[in-house]
Design an enzyme around this catalytic site. Structure first.
Site, PDB file in Angstrom:
ATOM      1  N   GLY A 182      55.028 -24.070 -11.424  1.00 53.81           N
ATOM      2  CA  GLY A 182      54.302 -23.549 -10.274  1.00 53.81           C
ATOM      3  C   GLY A 182      54.032 -24.641  -9.245  1.00 53.81           C
ATOM      4  O   GLY A 182      54.076 -25.834  -9.550  1.00 53.81           O
ATOM      5  N   CYS A 183      53.741 -24.216  -8.030  1.00 53.19           N
ATOM      6  CA  CYS A 183      53.585 -25.173  -6.928  1.00 53.19           C
ATOM      7  C   CYS A 183      52.316 -26.008  -7.086  1.00 53.19           C
ATOM      8  O   CYS A 183      52.356 -27.246  -7.048  1.00 53.19           O
ATOM      9  CB  CYS A 183      53.609 -24.442  -5.591  1.00 53.19           C
ATOM     10  SG  CYS A 183      52.471 -23.045  -5.473  1.00 53.19           S
ATOM     11  N   TYR A 184      51.171 -25.345  -7.244  1.00 54.66           N
ATOM     12  CA  TYR A 184      49.933 -26.101  -7.478  1.00 54.66           C
ATOM     13  C   TYR A 184      50.097 -26.995  -8.703  1.00 54.66           C
ATOM     14  O   TYR A 184      49.655 -28.150  -8.718  1.00 54.66           O
ATOM     15  CB  TYR A 184      48.759 -25.152  -7.738  1.00 54.66           C
ATOM     16  CG  TYR A 184      48.178 -24.466  -6.532  1.00 54.66           C
ATOM     17  CD1 TYR A 184      47.725 -25.189  -5.435  1.00 54.66           C
ATOM     18  CD2 TYR A 184      48.041 -23.070  -6.489  1.00 54.66           C
ATOM     19  CE1 TYR A 184      47.166 -24.552  -4.331  1.00 54.66           C
ATOM     20  CE2 TYR A 184      47.485 -22.430  -5.393  1.00 54.66           C
ATOM     21  CZ  TYR A 184      47.041 -23.173  -4.320  1.00 54.66           C
ATOM     22  OH  TYR A 184      46.476 -22.533  -3.231  1.00 54.66           O
ATOM     23  N   VAL A 185      50.731 -26.432  -9.723  1.00 54.18           N
ATOM     24  CA  VAL A 185      50.880 -27.134 -10.992  1.00 54.18           C
ATOM     25  C   VAL A 185      51.626 -28.454 -10.789  1.00 54.18           C
ATOM     26  O   VAL A 185      51.205 -29.512 -11.270  1.00 54.18           O
ATOM     27  CB  VAL A 185      51.634 -26.230 -12.003  1.00 54.18           C
ATOM     28  CG1 VAL A 185      51.679 -26.896 -13.370  1.00 54.18           C
ATOM     29  CG2 VAL A 185      50.962 -24.855 -12.083  1.00 54.18           C
ATOM     30  N   SER A 188      51.847 -30.191  -8.128  1.00 52.81           N
ATOM     31  CA  SER A 188      51.038 -31.147  -7.362  1.00 52.81           C
ATOM     32  C   SER A 188      49.973 -31.818  -8.225  1.00 52.81           C
ATOM     33  O   SER A 188      49.531 -32.924  -7.934  1.00 52.81           O
ATOM     34  CB  SER A 188      50.388 -30.456  -6.157  1.00 52.81           C
ATOM     35  OG  SER A 188      49.238 -29.721  -6.548  1.00 52.81           O
TER      36      SER A 188
END
Lengths: 336, 336, 336, 336
Positions: B143-146, B148
């Site tokens: 995932g994207c947040y993950v 980061s």
């Protein structure tokens, strides 16, 4: 009013122009002195028939209430030889008189504040210090980030409903108007649009020290990270407080503590939904919400306001209303 | 490619269209099946001479590598009767195969994932699991947040350079493309512009569970608050880790640990300045910075990336390059 | 009010909530019927203590004035069996009764308008048709682009100060709220931010026909090109009129004609500087400026207003004030 | 390169950093001389290992090709004592050598251009003057608005397919980067966001005169109105040409004339749909569309490009490629 063309000055012009009890007598602008307000700021065409004047001229013109919408250091400087100090009410929107301890001001802002004058000022966080403001002749208006953090936290810490276990983590984001009207590379549209950036984190931002000055009495320390948002105005502060024990029902206790603390306050609203910046933009409202995570023992508070209104000019006029004994909402309801 | 018209699908099209080793054979779109890619997405005029097709048609057309740019549940569903599963490499951008433990997936996403198939997948956080990806035939893109959060934290926790004293406070903000291309009230321009809002805080957002799935091995828990930013793409995560002791020189130790962990990695860059979202927008870069506050014993990490690139399609193609043994940067340098 | 949750409905709620002479009795919402206004639209928390209701319920509840903030066709449909038609004042914000000639409505909107009812309606371009509005019981509120074009042009053409030599070239740009609150691909933040695009040029946009319906009496034809702007609200129309002879002093003649035509009008302001959209945003103002180019014999007019206020809800309440004999500015001064 | 830190200079850095045939030897910055490029502009970290230098230093360092990315007047000034003028190729992005007639430059820009040097320059509208550019040693790069207007109009007027009946009405809108990187009140985020404003209409903008300088040979005059858009980069020009007779099939004739004129040109694309600014943003493309209105005898052309790329740095590098005999697309495909 000293400093009419900055964003807080413009905010005051916007509110005072429709305030039923106020007539603006003097408005200064160092750069635009001599020009009509409505020529420099077309928005006020029809609302003001007044020329901007110099600081010197403002010092020759007695007024009932003096608003100082200037940068830090400039309020001290203006008041140092202001001839009507003994008769005029002063509402200062700069940072100059926000610290009860002049030594803290000196260490944060790097210059001295006259201790005698500083002592006369009351801190204008309206809903918290209303009683003192009512009797004050000198009010120092709080910083924008500061208002967004103190309003929700102060009553909870004061009532010992929250006892932070370690530093409180405050992550704030502000619209660009918080950086002032003077063009800078950091406020250039092309540097801001499409971006989001932290600045002056941890102990670098001066507002951190202003917040701690009022919360240290409750033993609170902060991890503070402000950010620049690609919007014109508005602040959101996320406030994460770790506590010893965070049962889910603490949410309702906090809501209820807020409702008690701010009963009858038109501009402070605890809400059930997660607050958004846009809900308060263009109004004098501060809105809070709270969520509790038992698993990490965290109380998470969201606090939103308009940095130019409740965070500056709106609260300043609210303080004016309180000082003058007028209804506190005068000129401040609805969109501004 | 399954799912060509969503934002991650479009991101893949953008990269693969200039990738020297790839020829796109199949691209599906449930709603636009039958129409030429370049008609539906004028940006790709001249780059693709291909018609979008249905899922069924895609199942009849063998390919060397299958990208799944679909919503959760849909990857499981597509693969359930995909006839070429034994020969095709699969890179799945959905959440379906991101959890090693199927029970966690079930509790977070509310549906079952076939355990046998799930076991074959490697987690595609490229720089951390590169060795496994090299040998994998099935990769699940993070995932994207993950991404980061894991990229900066993983090596620090793995090397015990950081030992969190309590939950880590992660405050993230994402551009609107993270919410997908399907029009919703929350992505309407008038609801987003001028606003900034938290959503799904604490344990509500599914990415929280994905992050914890990979950090719990180090005993880490998170307080996670995502926000919606009025920008198109980009993520910034502020990661506040309280530790027992935070001397100022920890900053340099962390920088140095990052440099070691990511030596030779073209897309991961520890930097000295505070990172901004816009620095990484349109690139496959992830950038980190760190600041330490001894007074509150806090390590504060800033992590930025483009949610559609390093946070999705860019990392997916990076995984492709690694799986195929091609130079990892192929097709991913510069602006995308 | 029929249609409270669209953008024009919300605009009405915002104004009427502070209008000293109005009490909102009924507000409909097809999708949200049954829920409190303040729950669906948190902005109105504290302002309205009212539940949204269905269309059917609205038809059972007599009111003094009925606002219709609905899509075209829906006003005709609602009124077709409205039982209080003979006693109620109606202000319709849809397009249904804007054309004096039902055949033109039919050709532009593709459906029939009942001729008898249509005849009762007066066109609510307040400053131009104020006399008729004062005596009207049925008012049809003009389109947003239309208001921005007719207000500056009408008096100039009516007085023969401008005699167009060929078609008038109108290039307009509108904020996204003009496209309505219903989520569509075209109003997705990621499709709008950073973009600027023409749509429905020449004879495609329905507002072209509404403008020509009122200007054809002066022999005027239009080349009309609307554009979508990445802002929330506001319209700017550039109006280029080629004339036989355009001496520089025509500028002053036009300013003076405007001042005469709109003497005493609080909301229409000819100005000397080039108008900007933001000057009128959040207000009920329409502002015009004019420049003349003798070399190309061109009169170039700039006209700005807020599409949701003077272009919709603001003008609707202005019409209410006129119909009721109240001061025309009631509830409409300052920011809304 | 002279002037590396303005927006056109940064655009050149971005392209040249990945151009396979170019090595940047010198980059000047008046304000940042002495600092590494990557420190002043973190985006170029890893791409350039070069210090910015002063103008004087640049005059001591011979180069094969000299880019001038400076303000008007500054190119004349720099070249006046440049010692390598006889050997170096020069691509000037300023306005200084864009007019074949020095008197016109003087009347528009208020200063003299040396006629001898001016004569050596070829106008760098690549697709129109490619033959001359191929043989040129001095190229003057066109203005951004100018490129957006000349590219679609030039071949139509040159082939007499369009014979304007009266002045052509050009309504253009540009992103803020067109106003340059130097902070000004007009480019302050809070002054631009949410706004849209015309500036320098009719004969005020200098680009009007540059356009007319190249179109007057076909007897064309312009009504020109530029606007500031709240986006970072991109230009859209609406070009309304009234003609004696405008049958609908003129659309196809114009498309076909464009296809002929720009056959084999990678960066100029006539398209069937209405062009949007965002389609060309971040690329070196110019895209056109056309619509014809028989009723008002109007040909309406839409022309979009990125003001910093095809409108400045992109076209400059395209000219470099042409001058050097390299493939014209080198370094310019895809997103930049």
């Amino acid at each position: 009013m000293v400093g009419a063309t900055g964003y807080t000055g413009q905010g005051l012009l916007r509110i005072l122009g429709r305030h039923p009890r106020v007539r603006l007598a003097v408005a200064t602008s160092v750069r635009e002195a001599g020009r009509p307000v409505a020529e420099v700021l077309p928005e006020f065409d029809g609302l003001y028939d007044l020329r901007l004047c110099s600081l010197d001229e403002a010092k020759r013109r007695p007024v009932d209430v003096l608003f100082l919408a200037v940068g830090h250091g400039e309020a001290i400087s203006f008041l140092s030889d202001y001839p009507y100090l003994s008769k005029t009410r002063v509402i200062d929107l700069s940072a100059d008189f926000r610290f009860r301890d002049p030594a803290v001001y000196q260490s944060v802002y790097g210059k001295a504040v006259p201790a005698g004058l500083n002592r006369k000022f009351v801190y204008g966080l309206t809903e918290v210090f209303r009683k003192q403001i009512r009797r004050a002749r000198f009010v120092s208006n709080p910083g924008c980030y500061v208002t967004s953090v103190l309003l929700p936290l102060y009553p909870l810490l004061a009532r010992r409903l929250l006892r932070p276990d370690g530093a409180i983590v405050v992550t704030s984001a502000s619209g660009v108007s918080g950086a002032g009207a003077t063009p800078k590379s950091e406020t250039h549209f092309c540097e801001v649009a499409g971006d989001y950036s932290p600045y002056k984190p941890l102990r670098e931002h001066r507002h951190l020290h202003e917040i701690e000055a009022y919360l240290s009495r409750f033993g609170a320390k902060l991890v503070f990270t402000p950010h620049l948002l690609p919007i014109k105005h508005g602040i959101l502060s996320d406030i994460a407080v770790r506590v010893k024990d965070a049962p889910k029902l603490l949410e309702e206790k906090i809501m209820s503590a807020w409702r008690n603390a701010y009963r009858g306050c038109a501009f402070v609203k605890p809400v059930a939904h997660l607050v958004r910046v846009a809900e308060t933009a263009g109004t004098n409202l501060a809105k809070f919400a709270v969520r509790v995570d038992p698993e990490t023992r965290t109380v998470l508070i969201f606090s939103a306001l308009d940095n130019l209104l409740k965070g500056a000019s709106g609260q300043a006029v609210q303080n004016l209303n309180v000082m003058m004994g007028w209804p506190e909402e005068t000129g401040l309801l609805g969109r501004i």
